[in-house]
Design a protein around this motif. Structure first.
Motif, PDB file in Angstrom:
ATOM      1  N   LEU A 351       7.912 -36.368  33.766  1.00  0.00           N
ATOM      2  CA  LEU A 351       9.368 -36.480  33.776  1.00  0.00           C
ATOM      3  C   LEU A 351       9.915 -36.674  32.356  1.00  0.00           C
ATOM      4  O   LEU A 351      10.928 -36.063  31.975  1.00  0.00           O
ATOM      5  CB  LEU A 351       9.766 -37.650  34.670  1.00  0.00           C
ATOM      6  CG  LEU A 351      11.215 -37.703  35.161  1.00  0.00           C
ATOM      7  CD1 LEU A 351      11.565 -36.447  35.935  1.00  0.00           C
ATOM      8  CD2 LEU A 351      11.421 -38.947  36.023  1.00  0.00           C
ATOM      9  N   ALA A 352       9.232 -37.493  31.559  1.00  0.00           N
ATOM     10  CA  ALA A 352       9.667 -37.707  30.174  1.00  0.00           C
ATOM     11  C   ALA A 352       9.551 -36.421  29.360  1.00  0.00           C
ATOM     12  O   ALA A 352      10.427 -36.116  28.535  1.00  0.00           O
ATOM     13  CB  ALA A 352       8.832 -38.818  29.534  1.00  0.00           C
ATOM     14  N   ALA A 353       8.483 -35.647  29.590  1.00  0.00           N
ATOM     15  CA  ALA A 353       8.311 -34.380  28.869  1.00  0.00           C
ATOM     16  C   ALA A 353       9.402 -33.387  29.258  1.00  0.00           C
ATOM     17  O   ALA A 353       9.947 -32.674  28.403  1.00  0.00           O
ATOM     18  CB  ALA A 353       6.932 -33.797  29.163  1.00  0.00           C
ATOM     19  N   TYR A 354       9.759 -33.346  30.545  1.00  0.00           N
ATOM     20  CA  TYR A 354      10.827 -32.444  30.998  1.00  0.00           C
ATOM     21  C   TYR A 354      12.168 -32.839  30.367  1.00  0.00           C
ATOM     22  O   TYR A 354      12.912 -31.981  29.876  1.00  0.00           O
ATOM     23  CB  TYR A 354      10.929 -32.484  32.525  1.00  0.00           C
ATOM     24  CG  TYR A 354      12.192 -31.845  33.058  1.00  0.00           C
ATOM     25  CD1 TYR A 354      12.320 -30.463  33.126  1.00  0.00           C
ATOM     26  CD2 TYR A 354      13.273 -32.633  33.450  1.00  0.00           C
ATOM     27  CE1 TYR A 354      13.488 -29.876  33.586  1.00  0.00           C
ATOM     28  CE2 TYR A 354      14.442 -32.058  33.922  1.00  0.00           C
ATOM     29  CZ  TYR A 354      14.538 -30.671  33.982  1.00  0.00           C
ATOM     30  OH  TYR A 354      15.705 -30.096  34.426  1.00  0.00           O
ATOM     31  N   ARG A 355      12.462 -34.123  30.373  1.00  0.00           N
ATOM     32  CA  ARG A 355      13.731 -34.572  29.798  1.00  0.00           C
ATOM     33  C   ARG A 355      13.787 -34.307  28.297  1.00  0.00           C
ATOM     34  O   ARG A 355      14.837 -33.926  27.766  1.00  0.00           O
ATOM     35  CB  ARG A 355      13.922 -36.060  30.090  1.00  0.00           C
ATOM     36  CG  ARG A 355      14.313 -36.336  31.547  1.00  0.00           C
ATOM     37  CD  ARG A 355      14.359 -37.811  31.822  1.00  0.00           C
ATOM     38  NE  ARG A 355      14.909 -38.086  33.151  1.00  0.00           N
ATOM     39  CZ  ARG A 355      14.653 -39.186  33.850  1.00  0.00           C
ATOM     40  NH1 ARG A 355      13.858 -40.110  33.344  1.00  0.00           N
ATOM     41  NH2 ARG A 355      15.198 -39.362  35.048  1.00  0.00           N
ATOM     42  N   ALA A 356      12.665 -34.529  27.610  1.00  0.00           N
ATOM     43  CA  ALA A 356      12.637 -34.292  26.171  1.00  0.00           C
ATOM     44  C   ALA A 356      12.930 -32.829  25.863  1.00  0.00           C
ATOM     45  O   ALA A 356      13.740 -32.510  24.979  1.00  0.00           O
ATOM     46  CB  ALA A 356      11.272 -34.700  25.599  1.00  0.00           C
ATOM     47  N   ALA A 357      12.292 -31.918  26.604  1.00  0.00           N
ATOM     48  CA  ALA A 357      12.526 -30.489  26.376  1.00  0.00           C
ATOM     49  C   ALA A 357      13.965 -30.116  26.709  1.00  0.00           C
ATOM     50  O   ALA A 357      14.574 -29.289  26.016  1.00  0.00           O
ATOM     51  CB  ALA A 357      11.550 -29.666  27.221  1.00  0.00           C
ATOM     52  N   SER A 358      14.526 -30.724  27.751  1.00  0.00           N
ATOM     53  CA  SER A 358      15.909 -30.423  28.132  1.00  0.00           C
ATOM     54  C   SER A 358      16.903 -30.876  27.065  1.00  0.00           C
ATOM     55  O   SER A 358      17.980 -30.299  26.926  1.00  0.00           O
ATOM     56  CB  SER A 358      16.242 -31.102  29.464  1.00  0.00           C
ATOM     57  OG  SER A 358      15.358 -30.677  30.485  1.00  0.00           O
ATOM     58  N   ALA A 361      14.227 -32.149  22.305  1.00  0.00           N
ATOM     59  CA  ALA A 361      13.217 -32.931  21.599  1.00  0.00           C
ATOM     60  C   ALA A 361      11.829 -32.356  21.870  1.00  0.00           C
ATOM     61  O   ALA A 361      11.662 -31.413  22.647  1.00  0.00           O
ATOM     62  CB  ALA A 361      13.293 -34.394  22.034  1.00  0.00           C
ATOM     63  N   GLU A 362      10.830 -32.961  21.221  1.00  0.00           N
ATOM     64  CA  GLU A 362       9.448 -32.485  21.364  1.00  0.00           C
ATOM     65  C   GLU A 362       8.791 -33.190  22.546  1.00  0.00           C
ATOM     66  O   GLU A 362       8.614 -34.409  22.526  1.00  0.00           O
ATOM     67  CB  GLU A 362       8.664 -32.779  20.083  1.00  0.00           C
ATOM     68  CG  GLU A 362       7.270 -32.191  20.062  1.00  0.00           C
ATOM     69  CD  GLU A 362       7.251 -30.709  19.681  1.00  0.00           C
ATOM     70  OE1 GLU A 362       6.182 -30.103  19.783  1.00  0.00           O
ATOM     71  OE2 GLU A 362       8.300 -30.181  19.291  1.00  0.00           O
ATOM     72  N   PRO A 363       8.392 -32.452  23.599  1.00  0.00           N
ATOM     73  CA  PRO A 363       7.706 -33.095  24.734  1.00  0.00           C
ATOM     74  C   PRO A 363       6.347 -33.658  24.325  1.00  0.00           C
ATOM     75  O   PRO A 363       5.698 -33.160  23.396  1.00  0.00           O
ATOM     76  CB  PRO A 363       7.542 -31.955  25.748  1.00  0.00           C
ATOM     77  CG  PRO A 363       8.522 -30.915  25.333  1.00  0.00           C
ATOM     78  CD  PRO A 363       8.624 -31.020  23.839  1.00  0.00           C
ATOM     79  N   SER A 364       5.935 -34.692  25.029  1.00  0.00           N
ATOM     80  CA  SER A 364       4.637 -35.308  24.737  1.00  0.00           C
ATOM     81  C   SER A 364       3.483 -34.540  25.364  1.00  0.00           C
ATOM     82  O   SER A 364       2.324 -34.761  25.011  1.00  0.00           O
ATOM     83  CB  SER A 364       4.629 -36.748  25.251  1.00  0.00           C
ATOM     84  OG  SER A 364       4.920 -36.781  26.642  1.00  0.00           O
TER      85      SER A 364
END
Length: 635
Positions: A351-358, A361-364
């Motif tokens: 979920l954090a990776a999806y939000r970062a890309a949205s 930002a750089e996803p983890s």
């Protein structure tokens, strides 16, 4: 559920038995429980009377929660249970944690191992799908829909405030889904049970929903009972007649309200299949801008199959997206038995990776962000993250290669030393005379103390709230002659205090008493204090002037001795060995100096084997890195 009555082991009866457990859990949290427990303890109460009382109370609670369902058919199949067994179940239910409902249904599935179209969606996958749908929705969703309900996993993962509609294709497991939702306090859903595919069911066309989440059957045919494949509305192209996956996909998009989001579980092969119809549908979906993201999940998430899956996130056509996010979450999940389990930390990581890309930002997590127009212009229009995310290549620099080769040289020197030490012990003059000594066969019971492990399941449940810091030892942990620690097998100090005689000391030998035969393990000094489970036994040398524990460990691991132990195992469904049998097993003993010599010789060879294995593994890594370095200019 692992110790069911024999008559409950049939899949249909196990289904009824599981429904009974869920019904008792539901009643435990409601007012009828006290009266029901009092009725159960009355001497005049029979099993049939108690079952009828449970049935009536369960349907009353369900009706008050506006669940229009009957449990009578399931309870009619439970007449084999005695009144004592029902009382035991009720006592067990009183001791279980509140969120046990999901574990009960998962245990049912693992025992039955159903066919693919009856699989339940793993809880972690359902929670991840629900979290993604909610995070991507631009507003405040109020309605949700699942066209292939299975065990109710998706509605159970959604907020209980949502109005939910669903379609159940399997009547047998519908009751489990309803009881699951009632137990978590979900609003009474509107569920239609029918074998008709949703695009063919003209009698019931549900209103559109803000969220559509489903795990469709992967291998069923489109319109199974008709030769036509064009029945239904296919805005992105008619799906192939052989597989219904893309039919369900289009149905999910069609059922979205404006601004809605859909999350669909898809097999990995669906993302880059070469089937012409599926390729064309993928191209049209990309061209229309409804495809937002694809997340590759680990394999072995499902019972009875190792097939890896993906989650596809889609939008309503009015809310087009111009880029597709590919995320690789294949490395997530915790290994347990033969399966992987997505836990809350894994869900939050995706979920954090999806939000970062949205948010730019750089996803983890490993990812790729690709323009939809680029994807739609290049057949075969792959939507599989593995085709777009380049795996992390090893650091193929001259320095890293030099470092890797230095480690290979160091291990080579270790192997050379291990070879020399093994060579000293394996010279003819060194070992040939060992058999010339006087050997005698002695039963284990004459010089060893043999103790079975502790059957602490019930005590463990009572003390489950205590901190768990002490390792318990089960047969699966006996590997390569050692006890392998397992963080899932920790028990509390309070429990250990109840079983002091079952604690292990360094130098003890542990054998599996039940199940598959395993080589014995030698307890290392730093493993003193571990607690034996009921399915293992401990052998402790009490006359150390006659025998060396390391020698006994090696002797018990020989094929001849292992075969003797197997031959004496009790003839039951699960072979088991009693402590009396172990005490009677005879072991050939030479004088103490010969034992020490044999231990030194075999340990030197063990060290030689381990050293060469480490060298082979490191040499393979060095070869991979060298190839990456040499071929780097050609990329």
């Amino acid at each position: 559920m692992r110790a069911l009555p024999v008559k409950a082991e049939h899949p249909e009866r196990l289904l009824d038995f599981t429904a009974l457990l869920l019904a008792l859990l539901l009643l435990r949290g409601n007012s009828p429980w006290g009266r029901l427990r009092a009725r159960a303890e009355e001497r005049s109460t029979t099993s049939l009377v108690l079952l009828e009382e449970i049935r009536i109370r369960t349907e009353q609670v369900l009706r008050r929660a506006r669940y229009n369902v009957t449990v009578t058919p399931s309870f009619d199949g439970l007449r084999f249970l005695s009144c004592d067994e029902l009382r035991d179940l009720m006592r067990a239910v009183e001791q279980t944690p509140d969120d046990i409902v999901h574990d009960v249904i998962a245990q049912y599935e693992s025992l039955v191992r159903p066919q693919a179209r009856h699989f339940f969606t793993p809880r972690g996958v359902a929670e991840l799908g629900a979290a993604l749908a909610l995070a991507s929705h631009p507003g405040n969703p109020r309605t949700a829909y699942d066209p292939y309900l299975r065990g109710g996993e998706f509605p159970a993962a959604l907020p209980s405030r949502l109005t939910f509609r669903g379609r159940a294709a399997v009547q047998a497991t519908l009751l489990l889904a309803v009881l699951r939702l009632a137990l978590i306090g979900a609003v009474s859903p509107s569920i239609r049970c029918t074998a008709l595919e949703p695009w063919r069911d003209r009698a019931s066309t549900p209103g559109k929903a803000d969220l559509v989440l489903t795990n469709p059957p992967f291998n069923t045919r489109v319109d199974r009972d008709t030769p036509q494949r064009r029945i239904g509305s296919w805005p992105y192209g008619p799906p192939p007649h052989e597989v219904a996956t893309y039919a369900y996909l289009q149905h999910c998009i069609e059922q979205l309200e404006e601004g809605g989001r859909a999350v669909v579980v898809m097999p990995s092969k669906a993302g880059n299949s070469l089937n012409r119809a599926e390729r064309e549908i993928r191209g049209q979906i990309l061209l229309s801008g409804v495809f937002e993201a694809a997340i590759a999940l680990p394999d072995r998430l499902f019972t009875s199959t190792k097939v890896p899956v993906m989650l596809w996130l889609l939008r309503h056509p009015s809310d087009k997206c111009d880029r597709v996010l590919f995320l690789d979450a294949q490395h997530l999940g915790r290994q347990t038995g033969g399966r992987r389990v997505l836990e809350e930390t894994d869900v939050q990581a995706v979920l954090a990776a999806y939000r970062a890309a949205s948010e730019g930002a750089e996803p983890s997590l490993p990812y790729a962000l690709v323009d939809s127009t680029v994807l739609s212009a290049s057949a075969p229009y792959s939507l599989n993250p593995r085709d777009h995310i380049r795996p992390d290549a090893p650091e193929a620099s001259r320095t890293s290669v030099r470092r890797q080769l230095a480690e290979v040289n160091l291990l080579t020197d270790r192997c050379r030393y291990a070879d020399q030490m093994a060579g000293v012990h394996t010279q003819d003059a060194s070992y040939a005379s060992l058999r010339d000594a006087t050997w005698c066969s002695v039963p284990l019971g004459e010089f060893c103390d043999v103790q079975a492990g502790a059957k602490f399941n019930h005590a463990y449940a009572r003390h489950s709230t205590e901190p768990r810091e002490i390792q318990a030892v089960f047969p699966r942990q006996l590997r390569e002659g050692r006890i392998m620690p397992d963080a899932e097998r920790l028990v509390s100090e309070q429990l250990v205090e109840l079983h002091q005689k079952h604690r292990l000391l360094g130098g003890d030998i542990v054998l599996a008493r039940a199940g598959a035969a395993r080589r014995p393990a030698l307890v290392q000094p730093d493993q003193s204090g571990f607690l034996m489970s009921g399915n293992v036994a401990r052998i402790r040398c009490v006359h150390t002037d006659q025998i060396v524990p390391e020698f006994l460990h090696l002797a018990l691991g020989q094929d001849e001795v292992m075969n003797r132990i197997r031959d004496r195992a009790a003839s039951t469904a699960v072979p088991s060995v009693s402590t009396d049998v172990l005490r009677s097993i005879e072991v050939a003993l030479p004088p103490l100096p010969v034992q020490l010599h044999i231990v030194a010789l075999l340990h030197a060879q063990d060290h030689q084997v381990r050293a060469h294995r480490e060298l082979a593994a490191k040499a393979a890594e060095a070869r991979t890195l060298m190839a990456a370095y040499l071929f780097a200019p050609a990329r």
